[in-house]
Scaffold this motif. Structure first.
Motif, mmCIF file in Angstrom:
data_model
loop_
_atom_site.group_PDB
_atom_site.id
_atom_site.type_symbol
_atom_site.label_atom_id
_atom_site.label_comp_id
_atom_site.label_asym_id
_atom_site.label_seq_id
_atom_site.Cartn_x
_atom_site.Cartn_y
_atom_site.Cartn_z
ATOM 1 N N SER A 1 33.331 15.795 41.378
ATOM 2 C CA SER A 1 33.244 15.057 42.626
ATOM 3 C C SER A 1 33.491 16.023 43.779
ATOM 4 O O SER A 1 33.824 17.194 43.567
ATOM 5 N N ASP A 2 33.333 15.543 45.005
ATOM 6 C CA ASP A 2 33.655 16.386 46.153
ATOM 7 C C ASP A 2 35.151 16.662 46.219
ATOM 8 O O ASP A 2 35.580 17.664 46.786
ATOM 9 N N GLU A 3 35.964 15.780 45.637
ATOM 10 C CA GLU A 3 37.403 15.982 45.551
ATOM 11 C C GLU A 3 37.721 16.564 44.174
ATOM 12 O O GLU A 3 37.379 15.977 43.149
ATOM 13 N N GLU A 4 38.356 17.730 44.138
ATOM 14 C CA GLU A 4 38.572 18.449 42.882
ATOM 15 C C GLU A 4 39.607 17.775 41.972
ATOM 16 O O GLU A 4 39.438 17.767 40.758
ATOM 17 N N TRP A 5 40.672 17.229 42.557
ATOM 18 C CA TRP A 5 41.791 16.760 41.738
ATOM 19 C C TRP A 5 42.133 15.292 41.977
ATOM 20 O O TRP A 5 42.373 14.540 41.042
ATOM 21 N N TRP A 6 42.127 14.898 43.245
ATOM 22 C CA TRP A 6 42.549 13.538 43.575
ATOM 23 C C TRP A 6 41.364 12.585 43.438
ATOM 24 O O TRP A 6 40.855 12.024 44.408
ATOM 25 N N VAL A 7 40.918 12.427 42.228
ATOM 26 C CA VAL A 7 39.787 11.573 41.890
ATOM 27 C C VAL A 7 40.020 11.043 40.490
ATOM 28 O O VAL A 7 40.715 11.674 39.675
ATOM 29 N N ARG B 1 40.803 16.996 32.673
ATOM 30 C CA ARG B 1 41.591 17.570 33.766
ATOM 31 C C ARG B 1 42.184 18.915 33.346
ATOM 32 O O ARG B 1 42.817 19.020 32.295
ATOM 33 N N ASP B 2 41.965 19.913 34.179
ATOM 34 C CA ASP B 2 42.598 21.214 34.014
ATOM 35 C C ASP B 2 43.846 21.207 34.888
ATOM 36 O O ASP B 2 43.759 21.309 36.118
ATOM 37 N N THR B 3 45.005 21.066 34.260
ATOM 38 C CA THR B 3 46.236 20.889 35.021
ATOM 39 C C THR B 3 46.701 22.175 35.697
ATOM 40 O O THR B 3 47.505 22.116 36.627
ATOM 41 N N ASP B 4 46.221 23.313 35.220
ATOM 42 C CA ASP B 4 46.580 24.576 35.872
ATOM 43 C C ASP B 4 45.719 24.813 37.109
ATOM 44 O O ASP B 4 46.219 25.116 38.191
ATOM 45 N N ALA B 5 44.403 24.686 36.948
ATOM 46 C CA ALA B 5 43.490 24.886 38.072
ATOM 47 C C ALA B 5 43.421 23.674 38.990
ATOM 48 O O ALA B 5 42.886 23.759 40.096
#
Length: 306
Positions: free
Chosen positions: A75-81, A49-53
């Protein structure tokens, strides 16, 4: 704390001009390695996980040599996965019911060899996968409803209604089947630590207890002593004013149990806000840890210098 203060010249016993036990392999995930799991077939699957991007990627490596099976899978979801489980030749990801909320929703089944998406279901939440079935749930008017899905295409094989008892039995079976053989973890260095007397004598020459923040974790494997601890670091220029510099760094040492050889030493985390535990472990014939949160590192226990 179990250590006596060391003399100022005691570190000479551990001085070394080179690393004798270099890593067998490393893998830079390009972001924080959030978690990784062993698949049971000689591979490991990781989540970075890139916490900044605010982006999430997944990678798969061969356990023996760190070679890449696939990487930078999105995934199609960048962060909430996030990662759910590995079963057979597939692994499963989840989404979330709402951002910033912990409830999972959605199932994405991926091929473990390529990372390719095999199928998805956006209406159900993953419960578990075992054998030739995936179990999922959704909220109904009377409570949770359960379904048995095909791992091949995600189609519903059975509507289980509110059969919580069967789900609990399956969960218990999965827990019993978890195989933790080959894993060895460090323990805090106290009088109760296995092999504490030999380890304590060596650590007295290695570590100044007045510098240790939190606990010192140690593990003895044959004639090998592995230790990690946090020390306060001097703040960089201006850090005291703006509070931007983390206060701790985590040291790691691999030495012979008799204290005559330093095999490897490194700072495995240069910026720590607070002391942590279980920063390294042994699995089968490898020592593994994550350096600076992003570089997965393995040493070969069969290659320890004598």
């Amino acid at each position: 704390m179990l250590f006596a203060l060391r003399k100022s010249n005691s570190m000479r016993l551990f001085s070394t001009s080179r690393q004798r036990w270099k890593p067998a392999w490393t893998y830079d995930a390009g972001a924080h390695v959030w978690r990784f799991v062993f698949t049971g077939d000689g591979r490991l699957l990781g989540e970075a996980r890139d916490t900044d991007a605010r982006t999430t990627t997944f990678f798969c490596l061969r356990e023996a040599d760190g070679s890449v099976v696939f990487e930078k899978l999105r995934s199609d979801e960048e962060w909430w996965v996030g990662f759910e489980a590995v079963e057979g030749s597939r692994f499963y990801l989840h989404g979330f019911r709402k951002p910033d909320m912990p409830q999972h929703l959605g199932i994405r089944a991926h091929d473990l060899d390529t990372g390719a998406l095999l199928w998805r279901n956006d209406d159900l939440a993953f419960v578990l996968a075992r054998g030739d079935a995936v179990y999922a749930t959704r909220e109904g008017f009377g409570g949770l409803e359960f379904f048995r899905l095909s791992p091949e295409d995600g189609s519903v094989i059975e509507d289980m209604g509110q059969d919580t008892e069967s789900i609990n039995v399956l969960r218990a079976l999965l827990n019993e089947e978890e195989d933790f053989r080959g894993y060895r973890y460090p323990e805090p260095m106290t009088a109760a630590h296995p092999g504490s007397e030999d380890a304590r004598k060596t650590l007295q020459k290695l570590v100044d207890p007045s510098r240790v923040i939190g606990t010192l974790d140690a593990l003895v494997e044959d004639n090998l002593l592995l230790a990690a601890w946090h020390e306060a670091k001097a703040p960089s220029k201006g850090a005291a004013d703006n509070g931007s510099d983390a206060a701790l760094r985590q040291q790691f040492r691999a030495v012979s149990l008799d204290g005559k050889q330093t095999l490897f030493e490194d700072i495995i985390l240069d910026h720590a806000d607070a002391p942590g535990m279980d920063s390294f472990f042994l699995k089968d014939s490898q020592l593994m840890y994550i350096k600076n949160r992003r570089i997965l590192t393995a040493h070969d226990l069969n290659g320890v210098p004598s």
